[in-house]
Design a protein around this motif. Structure first.
Motif, mmCIF file in Angstrom:
data_model
loop_
_atom_site.group_PDB
_atom_site.id
_atom_site.type_symbol
_atom_site.label_atom_id
_atom_site.label_comp_id
_atom_site.label_asym_id
_atom_site.label_seq_id
_atom_site.Cartn_x
_atom_site.Cartn_y
_atom_site.Cartn_z
ATOM 1 N N VAL A 23 29.991 26.148 -14.037
ATOM 2 C CA VAL A 23 28.524 26.223 -14.182
ATOM 3 C C VAL A 23 28.172 25.920 -15.639
ATOM 4 C CG1 VAL A 23 26.526 27.794 -14.174
ATOM 5 C CG2 VAL A 23 28.111 27.808 -12.247
ATOM 6 N N LYS A 24 28.928 26.499 -16.565
ATOM 7 C CA LYS A 24 28.670 26.286 -17.998
ATOM 8 C C LYS A 24 28.896 24.824 -18.400
ATOM 9 C CE LYS A 24 30.028 28.067 -22.574
ATOM 10 N NZ LYS A 24 28.741 27.957 -23.236
ATOM 11 N N ILE A 53 25.733 22.575 -16.703
ATOM 12 C CA ILE A 53 24.327 22.735 -17.121
ATOM 13 C C ILE A 53 23.916 21.739 -18.224
ATOM 14 C CG2 ILE A 53 22.744 24.327 -18.324
ATOM 15 C CD1 ILE A 53 23.781 26.547 -16.477
ATOM 16 N N PRO A 54 24.705 21.569 -19.281
ATOM 17 C CA PRO A 54 24.248 20.650 -20.337
ATOM 18 C C PRO A 54 24.192 19.183 -19.904
ATOM 19 C CG PRO A 54 26.119 21.996 -21.058
ATOM 20 C CD PRO A 54 25.982 22.200 -19.610
ATOM 21 N N LYS A 100 18.736 27.170 -12.376
ATOM 22 C CA LYS A 100 19.946 26.682 -13.068
ATOM 23 C C LYS A 100 21.229 27.076 -12.346
ATOM 24 C CE LYS A 100 18.949 26.183 -17.961
ATOM 25 N NZ LYS A 100 19.195 26.803 -19.261
#
Lengths: 484, 134
Positions: free
Chosen positions: A252-253, A256-257, A269
């Motif tokens: 997920v981290k 996202i960007p 998100k």
């Protein structure tokens, strides 16, 4: 909240939020439920979450929810979404943090009369032998190289290590080994969380239960699955523990960007997703498959520990101590599968979050027996209510990408459940029903009280009436073993 | 000022946190998370655990900080009762967590989610809604 007037009733058990309900929806959103259940479902944000899923890139036909649906994060629990494998996305939040949380059923050679006086002893021994509780590791720790082999080979590695039989592997979804797995795509941090957690139950709604076959609806299928009235079975519900949680959080981290670069706009998100053909999407599928293998290895090790406890208590009484797998099925996964859409066979990435694969007869992925019967599916109830064994149907293949529900589904928050009854009261009620309780945590018992969940009988009736699953047997709990 | 409150959520753990500024918000969120899952603390001593977090956007930093603390707690069998920041910027931080050894918790946090997450300015400072998968 979505007003019920925006929802179209398609049949007595199927409702639809049309595609024009919100401008960004790519497909309609469908819910399997009764009128009464839909009213309860509309009380939380799960329908809104299902609409958000219907807006994801590459989604095919409709977003779906099963009758045990309730609010989650990103996807609702009970949510299903099939993405075109060429143009769609994969969403870690559409699988959840507990990758390959699932259910395994073991059948014994014993009947209620054989075991009724030994129930408390055997439940106690299982509780002693299978570590449970928050964060608790097991007695076994795996060195990094060995852990990588488990991540790549799943339950197959447990066979090599002497914790499984060849027959066990034939009765696990995918043979207990996802071919997509690549341990190199799992972070060292995830491995550090998992290195001592194989063979551990965890906490929350995870459980072990000794049950008996209470009722048989399809005698021919039950007989083929080796199940008779009053026969004793053991149900295991757990997943990939801290390793799976970390894999989901890591990806997920990472995703996202990059969302804007991929042109993905999200309402939440937690739906973070990557194109299936991007390096991040491919890497996630490989890491998720490795975590799934870890979960299959975990349920296999727990099976090994239960077999030891069974042997210790029942073997000393001269009883047959065999415990054979009926099946092991995942309910938090994304898989590349072939399905027929508009008359064409296409590859889809089917996300099931709190939903169970339920392939109908004839599917090549199933073993010879299940190609005949349809894939077994387990729908656990609660500590005080029935569980069910169903088999998948052709109707499920056509309507839900071969999917049914995964349990009863929560209807009460944990806070509300604790306000309603204390752990001691829940324990007393269960004992009065003749159910042995092995759980050190009063807190955990109160949160998982039967009243905190929907009526599993109603949930299963919806699935059966909609033709998605065929009821085979009903199981009654005799002993419950839980972590904190 | 009240530091946090546990809110109703059908399946997960939802916490509202209040603070006068961002550093205090992070500190209160950490305390809220680890108090909510009720640690079984063993022994009287404390120890220090170094923590770092970095994020592409300002708001996600709180989620990444908490996820890092959950990871550290899981692998080191400890709970966190306070935090002392060494550096604190919009997109990154370094800190020392004040840790106490534990033998498990009553509840398990799998991860901090982005679902429904928000940090808002109020008359008295800041407030945040955080949902933890449990």
């Amino acid at each position: 909240m979505i007003d019920l007037k925006n929802i179209k009733k398609l049949t007595d058990f199927l409702f639809e939020i049309p595609k024009d309900f919100r401008a960004d929806m790519r497909v309609p959103a469908r819910v399997y439920a009764t009128d009464k259940m839909l009213g309860q479902i509309a009380d939380d944000r799960s329908l809104e979450q299902l609409v958000n899923v219907a807006a994801l890139p590459g989604i095919c036909k409709y977003s779906l929810a099963m009758p045990d649906m309730h609010e989650g994060y990103g996807f609702p629990i009970g949510g299903v979404a099939a993405m075109d494998a060429d143009t769609g996305v994969v969403s870690p939040g559409g699988v959840g943090y507990d990758i390959n949380c699932g259910v395994r059923l073991l059948r014994s050679a014993l009947f209620f009369e054989d075991i009724k006086d030994l129930l408390r002893s055997v439940a106690h021994q299982i509780n002693r032998d299978v570590p449970s509780g928050v964060g608790r590791g097991g007695d076994l720790e795996f060195a990094p190289q060995e852990l990588d082999l488990i991540l790549n080979k799943g339950a197959r590695r447990m066979l090599a290590l002497g914790y499984a039989t060849k027959r066990d592997l034939e009765y696990i979804e995918e043979g207990g080994c996802s071919r997509w797995a690549d341990a190199a795509k799992v972070s060292d941090r995830a491995k550090r969380r998992g290195h001592d957690q194989i063979g551990t139950l965890g906490s929350g709604n995870h459980f072990l239960e000794i049950q008996k076959v209470e009722e048989i609806y399809e005698p021919n299928i039950a007989a083929k699955l080796g199940l008779k009235k009053d026969q004793i079975v053991v149900m295991i519900h757990t997943g990939s523990r801290g390793l799976g949680h970390q894999v989901c959080a890591d990806y997920v981290k990472k995703m996202i960007p990059k969302l804007s670069e991929w042109g993905i706009e999200l309402n939440d998100k937690e739906l973070a997703a990557a194109p299936l053909n991007s390096p991040e999407g491919k890497d996630y599928l490989k890491a998720m498959a490795a975590a799934a293998n870890f979960a299959w290895a975990n349920r296999q090790m727990i099976t090994h520990l239960i077999r030891g406890a069974w042997d210790r208590i029942l073997g000393s009484e001269g009883l047959d101590t065999g415990l054979e797998l009926v099946y092991d099925v995942a309910h938090n996964m994304a898989k590349i599968e072939e399905h027929e859409v508009d008359g064409k066979k296409i590859k889809l990435c089917v996300h099931r979050k709190g939903a169970t694969r339920a392939f109908g007869p004839g599917r090549a992925e199933l073993n010879a027996l299940h190609q005949e019967t349809g894939q077994p599916v387990f729908i656990p109830g609660t500590m005080g209510t029935s569980s069910y064994l169903l088999v998948g149907t052709d109707e499920a293949m056509a309507a839900t990408f071969g999917t049914v529900c995964h349990g009863a589904g929560r209807r009460m928050s944990r806070k509300a459940a604790k306000r309603k009854a204390t752990g001691a009261e829940v324990r007393k009620n269960l004992e009065q029903m003749g159910i042995v309780v092995e759980c050190a945590s009063s807190h955990g018992l109160a949160e998982e009280a039967p009243d905190a969940y929907k009526d599993v009988d109603e949930v299963v009736e919806v699935v059966a009436h909609a033709g998605l699953g065929q009821k085979v047997i009903k199981l009654k709990p005799l002993a419950v073993i839980k972590g904190g | 000022m009240k530091k946090y409150e546990i809110l109703e959520h059908r399946a997960d753990l939802k916490i509202k946190v209040w603070a006068k500024d961002r550093q205090e918000l992070f500190c209160n969120a950490l305390k809220a998370a680890f108090e909510a899952i009720e640690p079984n603390i063993v022994g009287a001593g404390t120890r220090v655990r170094k923590i770092r977090a970095a994020s592409e956007d300002e708001n996600s930093l709180l989620i990444d900080f908490l996820n890092e603390a959950i990871y550290l707690s899981d692998v080191n069998n400890e709970t966190y009762i306070d935090v002392k920041f060494e550096s604190f910027a919009r997109h990154g931080l370094a800190a020392e967590l004040v840790a106490r050894p534990v033998k498990g918790f009553k509840q398990e946090i799998k991860a901090v989610t982005h679902h429904g997450f928000k940090i808002e300015k109020t008359e008295k400072g800041l407030e945040a809604d955080i949902i933890f998968d449990i």
